[in-house]
Write an enzyme that holds these catalytic residues in place. Structure first.
Site, PDB file in Angstrom:
ATOM      1  N   GLY A  22       0.826  -1.200   0.000  1.00 48.96           N
ATOM      2  CA  GLY A  22       0.000   0.000   0.000  1.00 48.96           C
ATOM      3  C   GLY A  22       0.857   1.246   0.000  1.00 48.96           C
ATOM      4  N   VAL A  29       3.096   1.009   3.124  1.00 51.75           N
ATOM      5  CA  VAL A  29       2.823  -0.152   3.973  1.00 51.75           C
ATOM      6  C   VAL A  29       3.448  -1.389   3.329  1.00 51.75           C
ATOM      7  CG1 VAL A  29       1.051  -1.570   5.062  1.00 51.75           C
ATOM      8  CG2 VAL A  29       0.647   0.875   4.748  1.00 51.75           C
ATOM      9  N   ASP A 148     -13.041   9.815   8.462  1.00 53.98           N
ATOM     10  CA  ASP A 148     -12.874   9.350   7.084  1.00 53.98           C
ATOM     11  C   ASP A 148     -13.516   7.976   6.879  1.00 53.98           C
ATOM     12  OD1 ASP A 148     -12.057   9.781   4.471  1.00 53.98           O
ATOM     13  OD2 ASP A 148     -10.042   8.961   4.770  1.00 53.98           O
TER      14      ASP A 148
END
Length: 500
Positions: A22, A29, A148
């Site tokens: 990621g 990540v 979020d």
């Protein structure tokens, strides 16, 4: 050939980095293996070097702290295990490695059925409820606002005991309700932001509830409830403040959405925070009441013919074999070399059918009888260093009596324990023998407990590792480390058992 310089790097003498899985504005990540815990898969998130300053360091550390504290309280929030700074002074934190689909991918693939909608929504709400109830920092209870909530931040993973397990991700812009922003600059994802979030106002839990409303609408219809003319901030500001949401029925005429759920979603989407549900707990209550009604109506209806499938009957000799094996176990007395106390120990038992792995437990007669119908759960943890040691966890659970933990530690330098673990891996199950304190002369009950097929090859690997690894410290040190991990795991296991 992998060109990432981090591939294969060992971080903090513990985490061996693999592929990058990621990348975003805040950082990268990587998938990694925790070498200290026998190669358990983890994910490591690094703060991006391009935004490396004291403010972002503090924000990143706060994110790690929030996830770590919330992950200990809720199985539906991604769990952070460790935090540190590498040799180049770049902050990182380590979290559980999760493989699954985010909600956006699931909804895009096919519309959700009502039972699946209820199951996933309840778990999302449980994660949010935990965040809104808050974490204790410096002795003060601080509610956490996610800010979020959107489909890509909701991960759905396969779970052997629950079927599907929801994890709320990415608390990167989460805010402690007591925390003051340095500026009122906008943070969030435009399509899911509450009107007050667009304005840069101070937020409370009802802002997340608005985002949740957008999410629930999309889960049922595959579309978001509001559409601007353009994707500019000004257009989104306009629709969140003034446009009315689309009709659920017009988008999913095939689905009989209960009126209470329809009203709930529209109330979450109210323009004014005061018109929304005051807490996620209120939403959970409505969901559970409607889910209960749905289950009851399903029970009163006969199943459709195509769903009635005759299961093949087991061979007669298999039934007789199982019965004779359990009958043999029930003739066994509690060993004279073991104290008559509430303890548990493992034993590779020789029977007329061959050797079988067993776990022997002594309880009071009353509890031994009650625990026979409990839910069963098992889990294995392996520590390769400083001494190869395995923790074999069996849990029995009843919603009124709570859990009964039956931990068993196996020194994997012991040939006997190696054979025992090999037998578990080969049979895919073990037997739990109950004895009562009042009548130790005979086994009161025998219970067969299956393990995950995916676990079997891993157990065999650990047996081989136990044979080859060199011990560098006393076994008690590894046992103490595993005890600490067990204490951390208890709340996670208990949450699974409560959800199943």
């Amino acid at each position: 050939m992998n060109k990432d310089a981090n591939y294969g790097r060992v971080l903090a003498n513990r985490y061996q980095l693999g592929n990058m899985i990621g990348k975003g504005a805040m950082g990268r990540v990587y998938q990694a293996n925790d070498l200290l815990l026998g190669g358990v898969g983890v994910a490591v998130k690094f703060l991006s070097q391009t935004i490396l300053n004291q403010k972002t360091r503090d924000r990143f550390e706060t994110e790690a702290k929030i996830c770590a504290l919330l992950g200990e309280q809720s199985i539906n929030i991604v769990r952070v295990r460790d935090y540190g700074v590498d040799e180049m002074e770049i902050p990182f934190y380590v979290m559980e490695y999760l493989q699954g689909d985010n909600l956006r991918e699931l909804v895009k693939r096919c519309p959700l059925t009502l039972p699946r909608f209820f199951s996933l929504t309840r778990q999302i709400c449980l994660g949010l409820q935990c965040a809104h109830q808050g974490i204790v920092i410096d002795g003060q209870l601080c509610p956490v606002i996610h800010r979020d909530i959107k489909p890509s931040n909701i991960l759905v993973i396969e779970d052997l005991s629950l079927g599907e397990l929801v994890k709320v991700l990415d608390f990167g812009i989460a805010k402690l309700q007591s925390e003051q922003d340095a500026t009122s600059s906008f943070k969030g994802t435009l399509a899911y932001c509450s009107p007050e979030q667009m304005e840069g106002k101070e937020l409370d839990n009802r802002s997340d509830i608005y985002s949740l409303g957008v999410l629930l609408f999309e889960m049922l219809t595959g579309e978001i409830p509001l559409r601007p003319e353009t994707h500019s901030f000004a257009s989104w500001y306009q629709v969140h403040h003034h446009q009315q949401p689309k009709s659920l029925a017009s988008l999913r005429p095939d689905l009989k959405i209960p009126k209470s759920i329809e009203n709930l979603i529209y109330s979450c989407l109210a323009k004014s925070a005061s018109d929304r549900p005051s807490s996620v707990s209120t939403i959970i209550n409505i969901l559970e009441n409607e889910q209960f009604s749905l289950r009851n109506s399903a029970v009163t209806q006969p199943p459709p013919v195509e769903s009635i499938v005759a299961e093949p009957l087991p061979e007669l000799e298999d039934i007789i074999g199982d019965l004779s094996l359990d009958s043999f176990c029930q003739t066994l007395p509690w060993p004279k070399n073991k104290p008559q106390a509430e303890i548990v120990f493992s034993h590779l038992l020789s029977t007329p059918e061959g050797v079988i792995p067993t776990l022997w437990v002594m309880l009071s007669e009353k509890e031994a009888e009650k625990r026979q119908q409990d839910k069963r759960y098992n889990h294995f943890l392996f520590l390769m260093s400083p001494h190869p040691m395995l923790l074999w966890i069996t849990a029995l659970y009843h919603y009124q009596r709570g859990p009964r933990w039956l931990p068993c530690y196996l020194d994997l330098k012991s040939p006997t324990n190696q054979k025992l673990l090999q037998a578990i891996a080969e049979t895919g199950s073990y037997r739990l023998l109950f004895f009562s304190l009042e009548k130790p002369e005979i086994c009161a009950h025998v219970m067969t407990i299956n393990i995950s097929p995916a676990q079997c090859p891993l157990l065999k690997e650990w047996v081989n590792a136990g044979k080859t690894l060199v011990s560098v410290a006393h076994p008690k040190m590894s046992k103490n480390l595993l005890k600490q991990e067990f204490e951390k795991l208890k709340s996670q296991i208990l949450a699974k058992l409560q959800l199943s």
